[in-house]
Motif scaffolding. Structure first.
Motif, PDB file in Angstrom:
ATOM      1  N   UNK A 381     -10.500  24.357  14.467  1.00  0.00           N
ATOM      2  CA  UNK A 381     -10.825  25.165  15.643  1.00  0.00           C
ATOM      3  C   UNK A 381     -12.151  25.861  15.380  1.00  0.00           C
ATOM      4  N   UNK A 382     -13.085  25.705  16.288  1.00  0.00           N
ATOM      5  CA  UNK A 382     -14.417  26.264  16.075  1.00  0.00           C
ATOM      6  C   UNK A 382     -14.393  27.790  16.135  1.00  0.00           C
ATOM      7  N   UNK A 383     -15.382  28.393  15.479  1.00  0.00           N
ATOM      8  CA  UNK A 383     -15.473  29.849  15.454  1.00  0.00           C
ATOM      9  C   UNK A 383     -15.873  30.380  16.826  1.00  0.00           C
ATOM     10  N   UNK A 384     -15.507  31.635  17.073  1.00  0.00           N
ATOM     11  CA  UNK A 384     -15.927  32.361  18.289  1.00  0.00           C
ATOM     12  C   UNK A 384     -15.491  31.668  19.579  1.00  0.00           C
ATOM     13  N   UNK A 385     -14.312  31.057  19.546  1.00  0.00           N
ATOM     14  CA  UNK A 385     -13.763  30.418  20.737  1.00  0.00           C
ATOM     15  C   UNK A 385     -12.768  31.372  21.387  1.00  0.00           C
ATOM     16  N   UNK A 386     -12.849  31.514  22.704  1.00  0.00           N
ATOM     17  CA  UNK A 386     -11.919  32.382  23.415  1.00  0.00           C
ATOM     18  C   UNK A 386     -10.537  31.728  23.503  1.00  0.00           C
ATOM     19  N   UNK A 387      -9.532  32.550  23.795  1.00  0.00           N
ATOM     20  CA  UNK A 387      -8.170  32.042  23.925  1.00  0.00           C
ATOM     21  C   UNK A 387      -8.110  30.944  24.981  1.00  0.00           C
ATOM     22  N   UNK A 388      -7.512  29.818  24.615  1.00  0.00           N
ATOM     23  CA  UNK A 388      -7.402  28.698  25.548  1.00  0.00           C
ATOM     24  C   UNK A 388      -6.437  27.663  24.971  1.00  0.00           C
ATOM     25  N   UNK A 389      -5.710  26.981  25.852  1.00  0.00           N
ATOM     26  CA  UNK A 389      -4.871  25.864  25.419  1.00  0.00           C
ATOM     27  C   UNK A 389      -5.648  24.576  25.660  1.00  0.00           C
ATOM     28  N   UNK A 390      -5.998  23.890  24.581  1.00  0.00           N
ATOM     29  CA  UNK A 390      -6.823  22.687  24.649  1.00  0.00           C
ATOM     30  C   UNK A 390      -5.909  21.465  24.584  1.00  0.00           C
ATOM     31  N   UNK A 391      -5.965  20.621  25.607  1.00  0.00           N
ATOM     32  CA  UNK A 391      -5.095  19.446  25.678  1.00  0.00           C
ATOM     33  C   UNK A 391      -5.539  18.383  24.675  1.00  0.00           C
ATOM     34  N   UNK A 392      -4.544  17.682  24.105  1.00  0.00           N
ATOM     35  CA  UNK A 392      -4.780  16.538  23.226  1.00  0.00           C
ATOM     36  C   UNK A 392      -4.066  15.343  23.847  1.00  0.00           C
TER      37      UNK A 392
END
Length: 488
Positions: A381-392
Motif C-alpha cells: 500500500x503506497x504511502x500517504x493514501x487516503x482511506x479507500x477500499x481498492x477492488x482486486x
C-alpha cells in the motif's frame, strides 16, 4: 468504576452469546423475505439460503401469525433438483449434496379479512437431524425471519399545490451495486434541504449520496443529505444520486426506497417552510442465476499506508484442473503496488508468474483436484493514501481434460476481492494505537451513546452490515483469537 461495569456487562454478553450465537461471516443462513399486503390479499414470501455448505435433504416447518395469515402453498424454486413434497412440513431430498444459494422455497399466504394492521412474523423451523448432507451429517443454519406487514404503512398526506420529490427505481442481483436518482419537480423556490432516506437495511446498504452539480450551493452527507445555497433556486430535475449495494443474502422482491424530511427541513431564503409530496421508488432484487462450473474468490484484506498485504485466490469447491491461467489482474496502481505472485498449489509440472504484467500460468500432467488457496499475491500500500477500499479483480481460465482426452475450458466465476486502506489500525476504535479489550468496551459504549463515544472507522466487524453489541463481542473475540475471528 464505570469502565469495570461495562467490562462486566461485555463479559456477560459474551458468555451468553458463546452458547448460542456465531458471529463470523459465512454462517449458513436461511432468510425469509418480507412483503406488504392488505386484508383479503394473497402474498408470497421467498425462503433463501446463503453460505450453504452442501445439503441433500431438509424437513422444514413454518412459524407464522395464524391470527393474520393462512399458509396456502409451499413450492420448491425452479431449477432445484431432487424430490419435494409439502403437507405439514416441506420435505426435500436429493441424490447428492448441492451448494445452491438464493431462493429455495416460495411460501404463499392469504391475509385474513379480519387481520389487524401491523407486522406478522414468518419464520422457518427445524429440529436436530432435519437438515443434513449426503454423509448424514447434520448441517445447522441460523434463521432470519421475515414478515408480512398487514395494511402497510400510512402514506404521508398529499399536499395540494406542493412540489414533488421523486425517488427512481432500479433492478439488481444480490451483491451488485446500483444508483438511483432523486428528482425535484414543481419547485416553488428553496435554498436549503435536509433529507433522510427510508429503506430496508436488511436488503440494501446505502454507501454514498452525491449532489447534482446543476443544483449549485454547498452539500454534505453523513446520516442526512444537507444542502444550502446563498439564494433561492427553482431548479427542477435530478438533485441527488443514491448508491446502494444489494446485500449478498437479499432475497428476490421489491424493496421500497423513500426520502424523508420533518417540518423545517426544507425552506426558502426567507426561512419559510416549503412542503413537497414524496414519491417513493424501489429496488427490485432479482434472482441471481449464474451458470458456472466453479468459482474463484479473491481475499478481502485491510491495511495501512506503507503496509504489505497478502491476497489469496481460492477455489470455493474441489475442481479438476489440467491447466490454469490468471491474467488482467485489476487494481488501482496509484494506491497499490503488486510486489509478487506465487502459486501455492503443489505437484505442478509448469508454474510461471510475470509480475510486470500481472499474469501467470500453472499446468499438470493430468487432471488434478484443487481446492482452497491456489495463488498468493503480495501488494504494497503506497504511502500517504487516503482511506479507500481498492477492488482486486482478475480474469481466470481453467481447463480440464474430458473423457475423449480433449482439453477444454470450463466456466469460471470470479468474486472480486479488495484491499481496504485505513489510516488507523483495524479494530483500534478508540485510537490509542493498539487493539485490545478497551476497544471492545469503547465500541459497546458507542452502540449505547454514539454521539458521546465516537469511533474512527466502520464498526461492522462481524460483517452483518449492522453496528451493534454483536460487533463489540466479536471484537473482543478477535483480541483473544485473531485467526479464528478475523475482522470484516
Amino acid at each position: 468504576m464505570i469502565k469495570k461495569i461495562m467490562a462486566f456487562m461485555l463479559a456477560v454478553i459474551v458468555s451468553i452469546s458463546m452458547a448460542s450465537v456465531a458471529f463470523a461471516a459465512g454462517i449458513p443462513t436461511i432468510t425469509v423475505s418480507s412483503a406488504t399486503a392488505e386484508q383479503g390479499e394473497t402474498v408470497t414470501l421467498n425462503v433463501a439460503l446463503s453460505d450453504n455448505p452442501g445439503i441433500n435433504t431438509f424437513s422444514f416447518g413454518f412459524d407464522y401469525d395464524k391470527t393474520r395469515l393462512n399458509l396456502t402453498g409451499v413450492e420448491l424454486a425452479s431449477g432445484i433438483p431432487g424430490q419435494f413434497t409439502y403437507s405439514k412440513k416441506a420435505v426435500w431430498l436429493n441424490s447428492a449434496d448441492i451448494t445452491t444459494n438464493g431462493k429455495f422455497l416460495t411460501l404463499t399466504f392469504e391475509v385474513m379479512n379480519t387481520a389487524e394492521a401491523g407486522d406478522a412474523a414468518v419464520s422457518v423451523t427445524y429440529n436436530a437431524g432435519d437438515v443434513s448432507n449426503y454423509n448424514e451429517e447434520d448441517v445447522n443454519f441460523q434463521i432470519v425471519a421475515g414478515k408480512v406487514t398487514v395494511g402497510g404503512q400510512t402514506p404521508p398526506p398529499v399536499i395540494d399545490d406542493a412540489g414533488e420529490i421523486t425517488v427512481g427505481t432500479a433492478s439488481a442481483a444480490p451483491g451488485e451495486t446500483i444508483t438511483i436518482p432523486v428528482s425535484i419537480a414543481s419547485n416553488p423556490g428553496i435554498n436549503t434541504f435536509s433529507l433522510g432516506f427510508d429503506y430496508d437495511n436488511s436488503v440494501l446498504e446505502l454507501s454514498d449520496v452525491t449532489v447534482a452539480p446543476e443544483l449549485g450551493g454547498q452539500f454534505t452527507y453523513s446520516k442526512k443529505a444537507v444542502w444550502l445555497n446563498s439564494k433561492d433556486t427553482t431548479y427542477t430535475g435530478k438533485i441527488l444520486t443514491l448508491t446502494f449495494k444489494v446485500l449478498e443474502n437479499a432475497v428476490s422482491g421489491d424493496c421500497a426506497v423513500a426520502v424523508t424530511y420533518s417540518a423545517g427541513d426544507i425552506s426558502n431564503y426567507d426561512e419559510e417552510d416549503v412542503d413537497f409530496n414524496i414519491v417513493a421508488g424501489k429496488v427490485t432484487v432479482m434472482d441471481m442465476v449464474i451458470d458456472y462450473d466453479t468459482r474463484v474468490t479473491i481475499d478481502k484484506v485491510t491495511g495501512k499506508p506503507g503496509d504489505t498485504v497478502d491476497v489469496f485466490f481460492a477455489l470455493d469447491k474441489s475442481t479438476d484442473v489440467k491447466s490454469m491461467s490468471v491474467y488482467d489482474v485489476v487494481y488501482d496502481d496509484e494506491k497499490l503496488t503488486l510486489i509478487s505472485g506465487e502459486w501455492v498449489a503443489e505437484d505442478s509440472i509448469i508454474t510461471d508468474w510475470d509480475n510486470d504484467n500481472g499474469t501467470g500460468a500453472i499446468a499438470y500432467s493430468e487432471n488434478t483436484e484443487l481446492s482452497g488457496d491456489f495463488l498468493h499475491l503480495t501488494f504494497a500500500i503506497k504511502e500517504n493514501v487516503e482511506d479507500e477500499e481498492v477492488a482486486i479483480d482478475s480474469q481466470i481460465i481453467i481447463k480440464q481434460v474430458d473423457e475423449t482426452g480433449t482439453e477444454k475450458a470450463i466456466k469460471v466465476v470470479v468474486v472480486p476481492g479488495s484491499v481496504n486502506i485505513l489510516n488507523v489500525i483495524r479494530g483500534d476504535v478508540n485510537g490509542d494505537g493498539v487493539v485490545d479489550s478497551d476497544d471492545a468496551i469503547h465500541l459497546l459504549y458507542h452502540t449505547l451513546l454514539p454521539e458521546r463515544y465516537e469511533i474512527n472507522q466502520n464498526g461492522d466487524f462481524d460483517g452483518d452490515s449492522d453496528v451493534d453489541s454483536d460487533d463489540a463481542i466479536y471484537l473482543l473475540y478477535f483480541t483473544m483469537l485473531p485467526e479464528r475471528y478475523p475482522l470484516a
